[in-house]
Design an enzyme around this catalytic site. Sequence first.
Site, PDB file in Angstrom:
ATOM      1  N   ASP A 178      75.675  79.791  53.515  1.00 26.32           N
ATOM      2  CA  ASP A 178      76.389  79.853  54.794  1.00 26.32           C
ATOM      3  C   ASP A 178      77.626  78.968  54.724  1.00 26.32           C
ATOM      4  O   ASP A 178      78.731  79.376  55.069  1.00 26.32           O
ATOM      5  CB  ASP A 178      75.452  79.381  55.917  1.00 26.32           C
ATOM      6  N   ASP A 231      82.035  80.061  54.043  1.00 21.58           N
ATOM      7  CA  ASP A 231      83.170  79.738  54.917  1.00 21.58           C
ATOM      8  C   ASP A 231      84.272  79.060  54.109  1.00 21.58           C
ATOM      9  O   ASP A 231      85.459  79.260  54.354  1.00 21.58           O
ATOM     10  CB  ASP A 231      82.745  78.810  56.068  1.00 21.58           C
ATOM     11  N   TYR A 265      66.499  78.041  57.505  1.00 23.49           N
ATOM     12  CA  TYR A 265      66.763  78.844  58.704  1.00 23.49           C
ATOM     13  C   TYR A 265      65.464  79.338  59.351  1.00 23.49           C
ATOM     14  O   TYR A 265      65.422  79.615  60.538  1.00 23.49           O
ATOM     15  CB  TYR A 265      67.607  80.073  58.351  1.00 23.49           C
ATOM     16  N   ASP A 273      77.209  69.957  46.230  1.00 27.03           N
ATOM     17  CA  ASP A 273      78.375  69.140  46.606  1.00 27.03           C
ATOM     18  C   ASP A 273      79.504  69.337  45.598  1.00 27.03           C
ATOM     19  O   ASP A 273      80.671  69.503  45.951  1.00 27.03           O
ATOM     20  CB  ASP A 273      78.007  67.652  46.779  1.00 27.03           C
ATOM     21  N   LYS A 317      70.532  71.732  45.075  1.00 30.99           N
ATOM     22  CA  LYS A 317      70.622  70.276  45.237  1.00 30.99           C
ATOM     23  C   LYS A 317      69.377  69.691  44.573  1.00 30.99           C
ATOM     24  O   LYS A 317      68.582  68.976  45.185  1.00 30.99           O
ATOM     25  CB  LYS A 317      70.715  69.932  46.737  1.00 30.99           C
TER      26      LYS A 317
HETATM   27  C1  IPM Z   1      76.924  83.629  59.195  1.00 29.28           C
HETATM   28  C2  IPM Z   1      76.839  82.939  60.523  1.00 29.28           C
HETATM   29  C3  IPM Z   1      75.382  82.930  60.987  1.00 29.28           C
HETATM   30  C4  IPM Z   1      74.562  82.208  59.938  1.00 29.28           C
HETATM   31  C5  IPM Z   1      75.181  82.330  62.392  1.00 29.28           C
HETATM   32  C6  IPM Z   1      76.000  83.028  63.445  1.00 29.28           C
HETATM   33  C7  IPM Z   1      73.738  82.306  62.794  1.00 29.28           C
HETATM   34  O1  IPM Z   1      77.361  81.651  60.432  1.00 29.28           O
HETATM   35  O2  IPM Z   1      76.507  84.796  59.105  1.00 29.28           O
HETATM   36  O3  IPM Z   1      77.420  83.015  58.242  1.00 29.28           O
HETATM   37  O4  IPM Z   1      74.502  80.983  59.945  1.00 29.28           O
HETATM   38  O5  IPM Z   1      73.955  82.896  59.114  1.00 29.28           O
HETATM   39 MG    MG Z   2      78.314  81.217  58.583  1.00 33.05          MG
END
Ligand code: IPM
Ligand code: MG
Length: 361
Positions: free
Chosen positions: A247, A251, A141, A223, A191
């Site tokens: 990240d 999700d 990042y 993975d 990884k």
């Molecule tokens: C998160 C979001 C952020 C990230 C984005 C909005 C930059 O996806 O906080 O998970 O990737 O960190």
């Molecule tokens: Mg995110």
Amino acid sequence: MDLSVLVLPGDGIGTEVTREAVRVLRRVAEKWHHSLRLSEGLLGGAAIHQTGTPLPEQTVRLATAADATLMGAVGLPEFDNAPPDRRPEKGLLGIRRALGVYANLRPVKAYASLLDSSPLKNPLVEGTDMIIVRELTGGIYYGTPRGITEAGGETRAVNTMTYTRAEIERVSRVAFHLARARRKKVTSVDKSNVLENSQLWRRVVTELGGEYPDVALDHMLVDNCAMQLILSPRRFDVVLTENMFGDILSDEGAVLAGSIGMLPSASIGDRRPSGAWVGLYEPVHGSAPDIAGQNKANPLGAIGSVAAMLAYSFGLREESSAVERAVETVLDTGTVTADLRPSGAPATTEQVGRAVCAAIG
Ligand code: IPM
Ligand code: MG
């Protein structure tokens, strides 16, 4: 206690969910007689509109002065093709870095009353209770060189994944400490079969693990971890990983919790000289422009982030647990937004916020 909190509503549903989170924070302050000093700042697309930059200096000043920062979400489709410095997300990365909040804690819990909200089979999800510790201020990042260049008739894009031993160590310590107060198990995700970066990650985490003999440490390739999270989520206690892997995996964790709207997060750094932990609190979800302004976003991720703030930045365990219990009560009564697929009519963002306040009593 004197609680000084900066609120950065940001974009899209960020403004709606933080409104409810602040409502809950006010209720807590009132009930336990804390004095609450709230300030508000600009971040993301809202900041670009008003000041031309996603992270105005004023916002950094306010955040540095506050004890804790509560953030909504950033991102608006109109900036999708904007140059990197004029993207809302740049503001979020900037404030994480400015505050030095290198450890992002993302708990993933399957609440009993939400088992039917998960698209996965109930027996798989039931009992899931893990926390993802995501490194937040390093890795791909932030690494340089980065950018898109044109040379010799070819267009090339480059990003750099970089970590130092010190960066890996400090976030790993947070994971080991958390594990000690939980089921004493850390799974480090990397990884290392391909990336040198991950090889260093694994080496440093393994070495550090020696200092925590009471905590069981295992390693998993990212993975495979993506698969195991769905196959046997209960096996995870603390999941430690670098920025981008965290990240993505968090999700995926959202599917276990029923909806991404449920997930809170706490980003913490070192202690200030005053003794307070620097903290940035934000739901895991994004700005969801498609449902913004409709009073239907789930505020529970933002409200859970308030609970995390009370515990981590202010050490107010009783207040924090009261908010968490109130959230469970509200889930049990079925006053939930559409993303949680209630059997009856879905509640609005505001109704959920008010219900949590009422449950706090
Ligand atoms: C998160 C979001 C952020 C990230 C984005 C909005 C930059 O996806 O906080 O998970 O990737 O960190
Ligand atoms: Mg995110």
